[in-house]
Every structure is written in structure tokens, then in C-alpha cells.
Design a protein around this motif. Structure first.
Motif, PDB file in Angstrom:
ATOM      1  N   LEU A 172       0.859  -1.180   0.000  1.00 46.33           N
ATOM      2  CA  LEU A 172       0.000   0.000   0.000  1.00 46.33           C
ATOM      3  C   LEU A 172       0.895   1.230   0.000  1.00 46.33           C
ATOM      4  O   LEU A 172       2.047   1.166   0.429  1.00 46.33           O
ATOM      5  CB  LEU A 172      -0.887   0.019   1.254  1.00 46.33           C
ATOM      6  CG  LEU A 172      -1.907  -1.101   1.382  1.00 46.33           C
ATOM      7  CD1 LEU A 172      -2.558  -1.055   2.755  1.00 46.33           C
ATOM      8  CD2 LEU A 172      -2.957  -0.984   0.300  1.00 46.33           C
ATOM      9  N   PRO A 173       0.381   2.359  -0.446  1.00 46.36           N
ATOM     10  CA  PRO A 173       1.193   3.577  -0.383  1.00 46.36           C
ATOM     11  C   PRO A 173       1.552   3.917   1.064  1.00 46.36           C
ATOM     12  O   PRO A 173       0.787   3.640   1.987  1.00 46.36           O
ATOM     13  CB  PRO A 173       0.275   4.656  -0.969  1.00 46.36           C
ATOM     14  CG  PRO A 173      -0.899   3.957  -1.545  1.00 46.36           C
ATOM     15  CD  PRO A 173      -0.933   2.572  -0.994  1.00 46.36           C
ATOM     16  N   ASP A 174       2.721   4.524   1.256  1.00 47.38           N
ATOM     17  CA  ASP A 174       3.117   4.960   2.596  1.00 47.38           C
ATOM     18  C   ASP A 174       2.198   6.057   3.107  1.00 47.38           C
ATOM     19  O   ASP A 174       1.997   6.203   4.293  1.00 47.38           O
ATOM     20  CB  ASP A 174       4.557   5.478   2.591  1.00 47.38           C
ATOM     21  CG  ASP A 174       5.565   4.362   2.401  1.00 47.38           C
ATOM     22  OD1 ASP A 174       5.240   3.214   2.740  1.00 47.38           O
ATOM     23  OD2 ASP A 174       6.668   4.650   1.909  1.00 47.38           O
ATOM     24  N   SER A 175       1.663   6.841   2.191  1.00 47.48           N
ATOM     25  CA  SER A 175       0.805   7.958   2.578  1.00 47.48           C
ATOM     26  C   SER A 175      -0.328   8.084   1.571  1.00 47.48           C
ATOM     27  O   SER A 175      -0.138   7.876   0.378  1.00 47.48           O
ATOM     28  CB  SER A 175       1.611   9.250   2.607  1.00 47.48           C
ATOM     29  OG  SER A 175       0.761  10.346   2.809  1.00 47.48           O
ATOM     30  N   PHE A 176      -1.503   8.419   2.065  1.00 47.86           N
ATOM     31  CA  PHE A 176      -2.651   8.628   1.188  1.00 47.86           C
ATOM     32  C   PHE A 176      -2.854  10.107   0.898  1.00 47.86           C
ATOM     33  O   PHE A 176      -3.875  10.512   0.393  1.00 47.86           O
ATOM     34  CB  PHE A 176      -3.923   8.052   1.835  1.00 47.86           C
ATOM     35  CG  PHE A 176      -3.927   6.554   1.895  1.00 47.86           C
ATOM     36  CD1 PHE A 176      -4.280   5.816   0.789  1.00 47.86           C
ATOM     37  CD2 PHE A 176      -3.563   5.886   3.042  1.00 47.86           C
ATOM     38  CE1 PHE A 176      -4.274   4.428   0.828  1.00 47.86           C
ATOM     39  CE2 PHE A 176      -3.557   4.503   3.096  1.00 47.86           C
ATOM     40  CZ  PHE A 176      -3.911   3.776   1.984  1.00 47.86           C
ATOM     41  N   GLY A 177      -1.894  10.940   1.266  1.00 48.32           N
ATOM     42  CA  GLY A 177      -2.021  12.377   1.068  1.00 48.32           C
ATOM     43  C   GLY A 177      -2.544  13.039   2.330  1.00 48.32           C
ATOM     44  O   GLY A 177      -2.607  12.438   3.395  1.00 48.32           O
TER      45      GLY A 177
END
Length: 103
Positions: free
Chosen positions: A10-15
Motif C-alpha cells: 500500500l502507499p506509505d501515505s494517502f495524502g
């Protein structure tokens, strides 16, 4: 024989998401192997900044207007088939949240 891991990419951050906004995510598990998978289940939990407790997140597709909900568990997941869910949670605290997904 092969081993499945409970880790997903999964992305480290979703924004940036601000307090009071709703976090929403689509989670999908696809069997791309040439064999059937047995006893597959998808769960999602959210860890809040202050409590550090795992809050279970349920599939919310019906709440978002879907006409039917699909199961998040199956005895057999054939090749090319998938399990998926949509989760959402209002973020009421400032700080880092952690989304935990298990398969």
C-alpha cells in the motif's frame, strides 16, 4: 506449494486528510495464481492516534448506495476471482492513523 504473506503493498501515505474529513478506501484481493485459494478472508482495521486500538472497519458499499454487498470471506477463491470491500471512517483526531488490512 507456496506461502502467502499477510503483508500487502500500500502507499506509505494517502495524502493530506484533515480532522473531520472522511477517509475512504477500496480494498481488493485478486487471486492471480494458477491454483484455487482456500479459506480466504479480508479484514480492515484502523488504529487511531490516541487510543492505539484496532477499530474494525466493515464494508460500507450499501451505505454508499450499492444495491447489494459481497462477502469478504470465501471457502474457495478460484483463479482470476477477487474479494473486495469499501471502507470509510471519519477522522476525528489530529495525528497519524494506521490502516491495517489482513488477508
Amino acid at each position: 506449494d507456496f506461502a502467502l504473506s499477510s503483508c500487502l503493498i500500500l502507499p506509505d501515505s494517502f495524502g493530506d486528510i484533515y480532522r473531520g474529513e472522511t477517509f475512504c478506501a477500496y480494498i481488493s484481493v485478486l487471486n492471480h495464481l494458477s491454483v484455487e485459494l482456500k479459506n480466504v478472508k479480508v479484514t480492515a482495521r484502523l488504529v487511531t492516534p490516541s487510543s492505539k486500538k484496532n477499530l474494525p472497519l466493515a464494508d460500507c458499499r450499501l451505505e454508499r448506495g450499492a444495491t447489494e454487498s459481497e462477502p469478504q470471506a470465501t471457502d474457495v477463491l478460484p483463479q482470476g476471482k477477487k474479494l473486495d470491500m469499501v471502507i470509510q471512517s471519519v477522522l476525528n483526531e489530529t495525528g497519524d492513523y494506521v490502516l491495517k488490512v489482513s488477508v
